[in-house]
Scaffold this motif. Structure first.
Motif, PDB file in Angstrom:
ATOM      1  N   VAL A  84      32.512   3.694  32.075  1.00  0.00           N
ATOM      2  CA  VAL A  84      31.130   3.942  32.488  1.00  0.00           C
ATOM      3  C   VAL A  84      30.144   3.585  31.379  1.00  0.00           C
ATOM      4  O   VAL A  84      29.072   3.041  31.637  1.00  0.00           O
ATOM      5  N   VAL A  85      30.509   3.876  30.120  1.00  0.00           N
ATOM      6  CA  VAL A  85      29.619   3.680  28.982  1.00  0.00           C
ATOM      7  C   VAL A  85      30.310   2.786  27.962  1.00  0.00           C
ATOM      8  O   VAL A  85      31.418   3.080  27.527  1.00  0.00           O
ATOM      9  N   SER A  86      29.637   1.725  27.577  1.00  0.00           N
ATOM     10  CA  SER A  86      30.185   0.815  26.559  1.00  0.00           C
ATOM     11  C   SER A  86      29.465   1.049  25.239  1.00  0.00           C
ATOM     12  O   SER A  86      28.265   0.810  25.136  1.00  0.00           O
ATOM     13  N   PRO A  87      30.175   1.517  24.226  1.00  0.00           N
ATOM     14  CA  PRO A  87      29.533   1.755  22.933  1.00  0.00           C
ATOM     15  C   PRO A  87      29.241   0.448  22.207  1.00  0.00           C
ATOM     16  O   PRO A  87      29.839  -0.587  22.499  1.00  0.00           O
ATOM     17  N   VAL A  88      28.326   0.511  21.276  1.00  0.00           N
ATOM     18  CA  VAL A  88      27.997  -0.639  20.440  1.00  0.00           C
ATOM     19  C   VAL A  88      29.092  -0.832  19.392  1.00  0.00           C
ATOM     20  O   VAL A  88      29.495  -1.942  19.094  1.00  0.00           O
TER      21      VAL A  88
END
Length: 194
Positions: free
Chosen positions: A105-109
């Motif tokens: 759901v969330v892609s980190p940098v």
């Protein structure tokens, strides 16, 4: 100003604190970061937390690097910034399966190779809060769930880290992070009741 705008601003401010703590956890302070912390906005922020920023020079960077390594890397009597170590005593436990679900759901940098590193988790929480601030009701529970699953544990970690830190900067910042998480716990419980 309406209540939703105020809540959105507060949420974005909280996301900024998660980003600050992610940065502190993921790598040592360098000259550029130390210089950034000397700018007016950052000085105001750190002053409110009663944290003195060291001078921008190689000696300060070296002292902070030594402290960072002593606190988070070891080799002994250190504070591992990994959720699985805190919860199971070893790296790469079932925590990774849960993190993999959130990573869909969330892609980190950050490209941290160990998925349960606190810095990566804090970076993800910042992104989740930003998404939540501009989203419909369907994503409103995501921050609370992620906090419960992957952030709440770190309050204890910050307490230990603050006790191990030898520089005033890290000691103060880590204590502030612990207090922030105690506050977040209350905020997340309030959001659950609403």
């Amino acid at each position: 100003m309406n209540m939703n705008a105020e809540t959105g601003c507060e949420t974005i401010a909280r996301a900024g604190l998660y980003e600050l703590y992610a940065r502190i956890l993921l790598r040592e302070i360098d000259l550029n970061t130390l210089a950034l912390f000397q700018t007016a906005d950052w000085m105001t922020c750190f002053s409110a937390l009663q944290i003195e920023i060291p001078p921008v020079n190689e000696e300060s960077v070296e002292a902070l690097a030594v402290d960072y390594c002593k606190v988070f890397i070891g080799p002994k009597d250190f504070c591992p910034p990994y959720q699985s170590v805190w919860e199971t005593g070893h790296l790469q436990s079932d925590v990774i399966d849960s993190m993999n679900e959130y990573l869909q759901v969330v892609s980190p940098v950050t490209t941290e190779s160990i998925k349960d590193h606190a810095g990566l988790q804090f970076e993800m929480m910042a992104q989740i809060l930003r998404v939540e601030a501009g989203s419909d009701e369907s994503l409103r529970q995501l921050p609370r769930a992620f906090f419960h699953d992957h952030i709440a544990w770190s309050e204890r970690m910050f307490g230990l880290a603050a006790s191990l830190a030898e520089t005033d900067f890290y000691s103060g910042l880590l204590e502030a992070a612990q207090a922030f998480l105690a506050s977040e716990k209350t905020t997340m419980q309030f959001n659950q009741e609403c």
